[in-house]
Motif scaffolding. Structure first.
Motif, PDB file in Angstrom:
ATOM      1  N   ARG A  36       0.831  -1.208   0.000  1.00 53.11           N
ATOM      2  CA  ARG A  36       0.000   0.000   0.000  1.00 53.11           C
ATOM      3  C   ARG A  36       0.867   1.259   0.000  1.00 53.11           C
ATOM      4  N   ALA A  39       2.406   1.599  -3.475  1.00 55.00           N
ATOM      5  CA  ALA A  39       1.424   2.111  -4.432  1.00 55.00           C
ATOM      6  C   ALA A  39       1.227   3.613  -4.258  1.00 55.00           C
ATOM      7  N   GLN A  40       1.183   4.071  -3.037  1.00 55.76           N
ATOM      8  CA  GLN A  40       0.996   5.498  -2.776  1.00 55.76           C
ATOM      9  C   GLN A  40       2.200   6.303  -3.261  1.00 55.76           C
ATOM     10  N   ALA A  42       4.224   5.466  -5.651  1.00 60.44           N
ATOM     11  CA  ALA A  42       4.174   5.436  -7.113  1.00 60.44           C
ATOM     12  C   ALA A  42       3.183   6.464  -7.644  1.00 60.44           C
ATOM     13  N   ARG A  43       2.023   6.586  -7.004  1.00 60.64           N
ATOM     14  CA  ARG A  43       1.041   7.601  -7.432  1.00 60.64           C
ATOM     15  C   ARG A  43       1.578   9.009  -7.237  1.00 60.64           C
ATOM     16  N   LEU A  44       2.214   9.258  -6.109  1.00 59.69           N
ATOM     17  CA  LEU A  44       2.722  10.603  -5.819  1.00 59.69           C
ATOM     18  C   LEU A  44       3.875  11.005  -6.731  1.00 59.69           C
ATOM     19  N   THR A  45       4.690  10.048  -7.113  1.00 59.19           N
ATOM     20  CA  THR A  45       5.858  10.356  -7.953  1.00 59.19           C
ATOM     21  C   THR A  45       5.570  10.211  -9.436  1.00 59.19           C
ATOM     22  N   GLY A  46       4.420   9.647  -9.772  1.00 53.75           N
ATOM     23  CA  GLY A  46       4.080   9.455 -11.176  1.00 53.75           C
ATOM     24  C   GLY A  46       4.820   8.290 -11.815  1.00 53.75           C
ATOM     25  N   HIS A  47       5.372   7.404 -10.993  1.00 52.11           N
ATOM     26  CA  HIS A  47       6.080   6.227 -11.492  1.00 52.11           C
ATOM     27  C   HIS A  47       5.225   4.996 -11.317  1.00 52.11           C
ATOM     28  N   GLU A  48       5.544   3.994 -12.103  1.00 53.17           N
ATOM     29  CA  GLU A  48       4.876   2.701 -11.941  1.00 53.17           C
ATOM     30  C   GLU A  48       5.778   1.784 -11.148  1.00 53.17           C
TER      31      GLU A  48
END
Length: 50
Positions: A36, A39-40, A42-48
């Motif tokens: 979790r 995933a957060q 990755a969303r904040l940094t714009g990376h997968e």
């Protein structure tokens, strides 16, 4: 080393890089909680993250 151990090292390294938390604190996280946070990040940094 098993796949699970490789994955654990990868997850811990990713979280340590971004959060700078101590190793023992990262290892205390349950797998779903680690995922979790990953995933957060990755969303904040714009990376997968796979």
């Amino acid at each position: 080393m098993t796949y699970a151990a490789d994955l654990l090292y990868e997850e811990v390294a990713y979280l340590a890089y971004h959060f700078h938390w101590p190793l023992d604190q990262l290892l205390d996280l349950e797998h779903p909680e680690r995922r979790r946070y990953i995933a957060q990040i990755a969303r904040l940094t714009g990376h997968e993250y796979e």
